[in-house]
Design a protein around this motif. Structure first.
Motif, PDB file in Angstrom:
ATOM      1  N   ILE A  89       5.566  10.021  -8.859  1.00  0.00           N
ATOM      2  CA  ILE A  89       6.528   9.568  -9.864  1.00  0.00           C
ATOM      3  C   ILE A  89       7.586   9.512  -8.985  1.00  0.00           C
ATOM      4  O   ILE A  89       8.378   8.482  -8.733  1.00  0.00           O
ATOM      5  CB  ILE A  89       6.831  10.447 -11.110  1.00  0.00           C
ATOM      6  CG1 ILE A  89       5.627  10.030 -12.194  1.00  0.00           C
ATOM      7  CG2 ILE A  89       8.084   9.886 -11.859  1.00  0.00           C
ATOM      8  CD1 ILE A  89       5.687  10.942 -13.179  1.00  0.00           C
ATOM      9  N   GLU A  90       7.970  10.725  -8.203  1.00  0.00           N
ATOM     10  CA  GLU A  90       9.192  10.852  -7.317  1.00  0.00           C
ATOM     11  C   GLU A  90       9.160   9.751  -6.287  1.00  0.00           C
ATOM     12  O   GLU A  90      10.063   9.171  -5.844  1.00  0.00           O
ATOM     13  CB  GLU A  90       9.458  12.093  -7.012  1.00  0.00           C
ATOM     14  CG  GLU A  90      10.645  12.477  -6.082  1.00  0.00           C
ATOM     15  CD  GLU A  90      10.829  14.009  -5.590  1.00  0.00           C
ATOM     16  OE1 GLU A  90      11.890  14.296  -4.910  1.00  0.00           O
ATOM     17  OE2 GLU A  90      10.000  14.841  -6.081  1.00  0.00           O
ATOM     18  N   LYS A  91       7.912   9.769  -5.598  1.00  0.00           N
ATOM     19  CA  LYS A  91       7.733   8.848  -4.424  1.00  0.00           C
ATOM     20  C   LYS A  91       8.037   7.342  -4.907  1.00  0.00           C
ATOM     21  O   LYS A  91       8.482   6.505  -4.106  1.00  0.00           O
ATOM     22  CB  LYS A  91       6.333   9.155  -3.841  1.00  0.00           C
ATOM     23  CG  LYS A  91       6.181   8.419  -2.521  1.00  0.00           C
ATOM     24  CD  LYS A  91       4.756   8.815  -1.882  1.00  0.00           C
ATOM     25  CE  LYS A  91       4.599   7.941  -0.600  1.00  0.00           C
ATOM     26  NZ  LYS A  91       3.504   8.371   0.074  1.00  0.00           N
ATOM     27  N   MET A  92       7.143   7.045  -6.041  1.00  0.00           N
ATOM     28  CA  MET A  92       7.396   5.716  -6.319  1.00  0.00           C
ATOM     29  C   MET A  92       8.549   5.238  -6.587  1.00  0.00           C
ATOM     30  O   MET A  92       9.001   4.186  -6.289  1.00  0.00           O
ATOM     31  CB  MET A  92       6.477   5.385  -7.503  1.00  0.00           C
ATOM     32  CG  MET A  92       4.842   5.693  -7.330  1.00  0.00           C
ATOM     33  SD  MET A  92       4.155   4.414  -6.354  1.00  0.00           S
ATOM     34  CE  MET A  92       4.440   2.936  -7.060  1.00  0.00           C
ATOM     35  N   ALA A  93       9.487   6.243  -7.417  1.00  0.00           N
ATOM     36  CA  ALA A  93      10.874   5.649  -7.820  1.00  0.00           C
ATOM     37  C   ALA A  93      11.714   5.670  -6.537  1.00  0.00           C
ATOM     38  O   ALA A  93      12.635   4.830  -6.336  1.00  0.00           O
ATOM     39  CB  ALA A  93      11.428   6.990  -8.595  1.00  0.00           C
ATOM     40  N   GLN A  94      11.547   6.483  -5.480  1.00  0.00           N
ATOM     41  CA  GLN A  94      12.370   6.402  -4.255  1.00  0.00           C
ATOM     42  C   GLN A  94      11.995   4.979  -3.597  1.00  0.00           C
ATOM     43  O   GLN A  94      12.998   4.309  -3.104  1.00  0.00           O
ATOM     44  CB  GLN A  94      12.046   7.602  -3.441  1.00  0.00           C
ATOM     45  CG  GLN A  94      12.534   8.681  -3.716  1.00  0.00           C
ATOM     46  CD  GLN A  94      12.007  10.124  -2.864  1.00  0.00           C
ATOM     47  OE1 GLN A  94      11.231   9.735  -1.991  1.00  0.00           O
ATOM     48  NE2 GLN A  94      12.643  11.172  -3.082  1.00  0.00           N
ATOM     49  N   MET A 147       0.943  -1.221   0.049  1.00  0.00           N
ATOM     50  CA  MET A 147      -0.154   0.269  -0.162  1.00  0.00           C
ATOM     51  C   MET A 147       0.786   1.195   0.195  1.00  0.00           C
ATOM     52  O   MET A 147       1.665   1.458   0.893  1.00  0.00           O
ATOM     53  CB  MET A 147      -0.882   0.025   1.279  1.00  0.00           C
ATOM     54  CG  MET A 147      -1.744  -1.063   1.507  1.00  0.00           C
ATOM     55  SD  MET A 147      -2.743  -1.637  -0.216  1.00  0.00           S
ATOM     56  CE  MET A 147      -4.012  -0.234  -0.062  1.00  0.00           C
ATOM     57  N   VAL A 148       0.546   2.117  -1.022  1.00  0.00           N
ATOM     58  CA  VAL A 148       1.422   3.514  -1.256  1.00  0.00           C
ATOM     59  C   VAL A 148       0.540   4.562  -1.147  1.00  0.00           C
ATOM     60  O   VAL A 148      -0.552   4.606  -2.159  1.00  0.00           O
ATOM     61  CB  VAL A 148       2.043   3.522  -2.286  1.00  0.00           C
ATOM     62  CG1 VAL A 148       3.267   4.741  -2.498  1.00  0.00           C
ATOM     63  CG2 VAL A 148       3.151   2.108  -2.434  1.00  0.00           C
ATOM     64  N   VAL A 149       0.574   5.633  -0.322  1.00  0.00           N
ATOM     65  CA  VAL A 149      -0.171   6.540  -0.149  1.00  0.00           C
ATOM     66  C   VAL A 149       0.047   7.539  -1.391  1.00  0.00           C
ATOM     67  O   VAL A 149       1.149   8.024  -1.305  1.00  0.00           O
ATOM     68  CB  VAL A 149      -0.231   7.343   1.124  1.00  0.00           C
ATOM     69  CG1 VAL A 149      -1.082   8.683   1.126  1.00  0.00           C
ATOM     70  CG2 VAL A 149      -0.689   6.318   2.274  1.00  0.00           C
ATOM     71  N   LEU A 150      -0.936   8.082  -2.335  1.00  0.00           N
ATOM     72  CA  LEU A 150      -0.618   8.993  -3.340  1.00  0.00           C
ATOM     73  C   LEU A 150      -1.739  10.028  -3.456  1.00  0.00           C
ATOM     74  O   LEU A 150      -1.489  11.176  -4.062  1.00  0.00           O
ATOM     75  CB  LEU A 150      -0.529   8.084  -4.727  1.00  0.00           C
ATOM     76  CG  LEU A 150       0.477   7.063  -5.032  1.00  0.00           C
ATOM     77  CD1 LEU A 150       0.053   6.510  -6.331  1.00  0.00           C
ATOM     78  CD2 LEU A 150       1.807   7.684  -4.739  1.00  0.00           C
ATOM     79  N   GLU A 151      -2.597   9.906  -2.573  1.00  0.00           N
ATOM     80  CA  GLU A 151      -3.658  10.999  -2.633  1.00  0.00           C
ATOM     81  C   GLU A 151      -3.086  12.510  -2.239  1.00  0.00           C
ATOM     82  O   GLU A 151      -2.210  12.501  -1.220  1.00  0.00           O
ATOM     83  CB  GLU A 151      -4.828  10.727  -1.581  1.00  0.00           C
ATOM     84  CG  GLU A 151      -5.846  11.814  -1.651  1.00  0.00           C
ATOM     85  CD  GLU A 151      -6.915  11.392  -0.594  1.00  0.00           C
ATOM     86  OE1 GLU A 151      -8.090  12.118  -0.525  1.00  0.00           O
ATOM     87  OE2 GLU A 151      -6.576  10.730   0.611  1.00  0.00           O
TER      88      GLU A 151
END
Length: 265
Positions: free
Chosen positions: A123-128, A111-115
């Motif tokens: 994109i930056e958060k997912m890449a990290q 689970m990744v919070v993107l809201e």
């Protein structure tokens, strides 16, 4: 007596023409830009749309490792209790739904919070997060259900699902076949949900200042409502009322013609 009746009839006609004359609308967009004159303004950096609950996202990952590409783009292969291999990820062509908690369930990461994030921030958060599993990942995020709704005094009111996340209010009106002659160009309502708050803002499309408005560029799920003018309300009344009004006007017209005839005889 005849002259008095004639004067009264002419006064009525004058008032009637005045009423309909006042109903004229300014049908020209940006009418405050002089005809034949050039106009330029600095392009404003509009606020980017942010990811919201209910958005459907296409998230793709590219790297130098083919196995990693397959893992993150086609699904996670996992084993069940009975030893069978199962695909636990959402197929990429269906996208990733942002749930009620503002999260997406992404392979391996969970689970990744993107809201609340823009596409670039997501994109930056997912890449990290992915750098823990793959070297130099390239992430791409796209909306699959970016939609806007245009209703009211337009030729083709509808909800439009777009392949882009950049659309102006003019382009949205173009998709809806533009306003009818009864649409109030000086009073267009944009309804937007943002940060848990629902806002309603009125825009004047006769005014060039709209080009700098943060609502000139629409966000996903925006609703554009074109308000009808009073003449449309009269036209939309029941058929019986329209027939009655027509009958009254016709009777008055006949009365005027007879009065004119007797006056000049």
């Amino acid at each position: 007596m005849r002259k008095s009746t004639l004067v009264n009839s002419l006064v009525f006609i004058f008032l009637l023409s005045g009423i309909f004359g006042c109903a004229k609308r300014n049908l020209v967009y940006f009418s405050d830009i002089e005809s034949g004159a050039d106009f330029s303004t600095q392009i404003t950096k509009f606020p980017e749309p942010t990811i919201q609950k209910g958005d459907l996202l296409k998230i793709t990952v590219s790297s130098l490792n083919p196995e990693s590409n397959l893992l993150f783009n086609a699904g996670v292969m996992s084993s069940s209790e009975d030893g069978r291999v199962m695909n636990a990820a959402v197929p990429i062509n269906e996208g990733y739904l942002v749930d009620k908690d503002g999260q997406v369930n992404f392979p391996v990461l969970g689970m990744v919070v993107l809201e609340g994030l823009t596409k670039e921030e997501a994109i930056e958060k997912m890449a990290q997060r992915l750098e823990e599993y793959v070297k130099d990942p390239i992430v791409n995020v796209q909306y699959l259900n970016f939609k806007i709704t245009v209703i009211g005094e337009v030729s083709k009111p509808n909800t439009f699902t777009l392949e882009t996340d950049r659309i102006t209010i003019l382009e949205a009106l173009g998709l809806a076949g533009d306003m009818t002659e009864f649409g109030k160009r000086e009073n267009v309502l944009v309804i937007r949900d943002e940060g848990g708050v629902r806002k309603a803002v009125r825009l004047n499309l006769n005014n060039r200042e709209i080009l700098d408005s943060p609502y000139f560029m629409l966000h996903q799920n925006d609703v554009v409502y074109v308000e009808p003018d009073k003449m449309k309300a009269i036209q939309a009344s029941t058929n019986q009322r329209a027939i009655t009004i027509f009958g009254i006007l016709a009777s008055l017209g006949i009365a005027v013609l007879f009065n004119l005839r007797f006056y000049f005889e």
